[in-house]
Scaffold this motif. Structure first.
Motif, short mmCIF file in Angstrom:
data_model
loop_
_atom_site.label_atom_id
_atom_site.label_comp_id
_atom_site.label_asym_id
_atom_site.label_seq_id
_atom_site.Cartn_x
_atom_site.Cartn_y
_atom_site.Cartn_z
N SER A 1 59.30 87.00 50.49
CA SER A 1 58.07 86.78 49.40
C SER A 1 57.09 86.21 49.03
O SER A 1 56.83 86.10 48.28
CB SER A 1 59.59 86.87 48.07
N SER A 2 57.25 84.95 49.74
CA SER A 2 56.00 83.79 49.95
C SER A 2 54.65 84.71 50.01
O SER A 2 53.79 84.15 50.38
CB SER A 2 55.65 82.46 50.99
N PHE A 3 55.01 85.76 50.59
CA PHE A 3 53.32 86.41 51.09
C PHE A 3 52.72 86.74 49.84
O PHE A 3 52.03 87.60 50.17
CB PHE A 3 53.85 87.53 51.83
N ARG B 1 61.91 97.69 56.37
CA ARG B 1 60.19 98.52 56.25
C ARG B 1 59.66 97.95 57.17
O ARG B 1 58.22 98.90 57.86
CB ARG B 1 59.91 98.31 54.40
N GLY B 2 60.06 96.19 57.68
CA GLY B 2 58.87 95.98 58.04
C GLY B 2 57.53 95.09 56.94
O GLY B 2 57.49 95.01 56.09
N ILE B 3 57.52 93.83 57.21
CA ILE B 3 56.69 93.58 56.55
C ILE B 3 55.12 93.44 56.06
O ILE B 3 55.11 93.49 55.12
CB ILE B 3 56.71 91.73 56.94
N ALA C 1 58.92 78.79 53.70
CA ALA C 1 57.36 79.13 53.70
C ALA C 1 56.21 78.67 53.22
O ALA C 1 57.34 77.76 52.00
CB ALA C 1 57.40 81.00 53.78
N ASN C 2 55.23 79.09 53.21
CA ASN C 2 54.36 78.34 52.30
C ASN C 2 54.36 79.39 51.11
O ASN C 2 53.48 79.60 50.63
CB ASN C 2 53.57 78.10 53.08
N ALA C 3 55.38 78.32 49.65
CA ALA C 3 55.13 78.86 48.42
C ALA C 3 54.55 77.81 47.87
O ALA C 3 55.29 78.21 46.55
CB ALA C 3 56.60 79.06 48.05
#
Length: 348
Positions: free
Chosen positions: A214-216, A162-164, A248-250
């Motif tokens: 998913s960290s976003f 889908r695109g982030i 990622a930064n989680a």
């Protein structure tokens, strides 16, 4: 104590097993996440041959592991595209030959509802992963284990298609699209795992799940848009260990990752190991503590000294496993050997 004739591989993997099982050990284990940029960097392999010829992938991985006292496991390795291609995503290759997937033209809910769960044996990279897995199981030397292909979390698969930015926007303004896309991605993952088990000839011991994107999400969004879809997958495979690669930064998701029931988590180098240990309440084996980018520029001696200091900082808790917080990529192989030696030398 280990037998005098035990190998570095034996000791490293035994310590890792004890960490996962919550048992004490004499030291910390090491975990490396090997992927195609690293194998290309070490051997110079042509990536088109590496991705598409199982015999080349097996030969290259074996060549590298022999340099590292066989401290690694064979596994199909075609990047993060397998599930995406099963859902209609088209692959692309950059100037280095690195593989990724193009965003799809998804504009309406109807576009998503017309998508069918991916066929693992269709004309896609799930099939390539399965065929490579089968080849490795049949041809790998018996002293090195063969792991299944990496699975990619439904949110990461959906965000690639889908695109982030658009996927993150969808959960706010087009939740029906997000939900429908996550459902079809989840069903694709389940289908893929079932075929992996068939190739293996028995139940999976564990699966490594890649899910950086998913960290976003915020804590509440993660609980709504990530955890339920994992539970749908793991309900089908209740005895399978869950290993998470999310570098990622989680740091804001410690409690959510703990509640996801993960047995192991490879975390980002920006996260303090003791903070991750506290945040996960000691329930998850934590893989990391080193920055792979910083390791690229260090000598083996500097790497060894850094590892000893990092191991001291683990405070004797073997739920902390030493390793780069992400793929080893351009880390020199002599530095990986220094990491293995430091962990083997350092005793709890």
């Amino acid at each position: 104590m280990y037998a005098p004739d035990s190998t570095l591989r034996d000791r490293t993997f035994d310590r890792l097993k004890k960490s996962i099982d919550g048992k004490p050990s004499d030291g910390h284990s090491v975990f490396f996440y090997y992927t195609y940029p690293f194998f290309q960097n070490v051997t110079g392999v042509d990536l088109q041959e590496y991705y598409h010829k199982p015999e080349v992938m097996l030969e290259v991985q074996q060549e590298v592991y022999e340099m590292l006292d066989n401290c690694g496991s064979f596994a199909p390795d075609t990047g993060a595209v397998a599930e995406c291609t099963g859902l209609g995503g088209q692959v692309r290759f950059d100037a280095h030959g690195f593989i990724s997937v193009k965003e799809m033209e998804i504009e309406t809910l109807e576009d998503v509802l017309q998508m069918k769960p991916g066929d693992p044996w269709g004309d896609n990279y799930m099939r390539i992963g399965l065929e490579t897995f089968q080849y490795m199981l049949e041809n790998a030397p018996k002293h090195i284990k063969v792991n299944p292909p990496v699975l990619h979390g439904p949110f990461t698969v959906a965000a690639q298609l889908r695109g982030i930015s658009q996927m993150c926007m969808d959960i706010l303004v087009e939740p029906d699209i997000a939900e429908a896309l996550l459902e079809v991605c989840t069903e694709t993952s389940i289908n893929y795992l079932k075929e992996i088990e068939k190739v293996m000839g028995g139940p999976l011991h564990h699966i490594l799940v890649g899910d950086d994107i998913s960290s976003f999400l915020s804590k509440n969004q993660y609980r709504e848009w990530v955890l339920p879809y994992y539970e749908k997958i793991f309900k089908e495979f209740p005895n399978m260990q869950r290993w998470l690669h999310n570098d990622a930064n989680a740091a804001h998701l410690f409690s959510e990752i703990k509640d996801g029931g993960w047995d192991a988590w490879q975390y980002a180098p920006s996260i303090d190991p003791l903070a991750a240990l506290e945040g996960s309440e000691g329930k998850v084996t934590l893989l990391g503590g080193l920055n792979p980018v910083a390791l690229q520029k260090k000598t083996p001696e500097e790497t060894y000294d850094l590892c000893i200091e990092t191991l001291k900082g683990f405070k004797g808790n073997n739920k902390l496993v030493l390793g780069p917080g992400g793929s080893v990529n351009q880390v020199p192989i002599e530095n990986l050997k220094a990491i293995l030696k430091a962990a083997d030398d350092y005793k709890i």
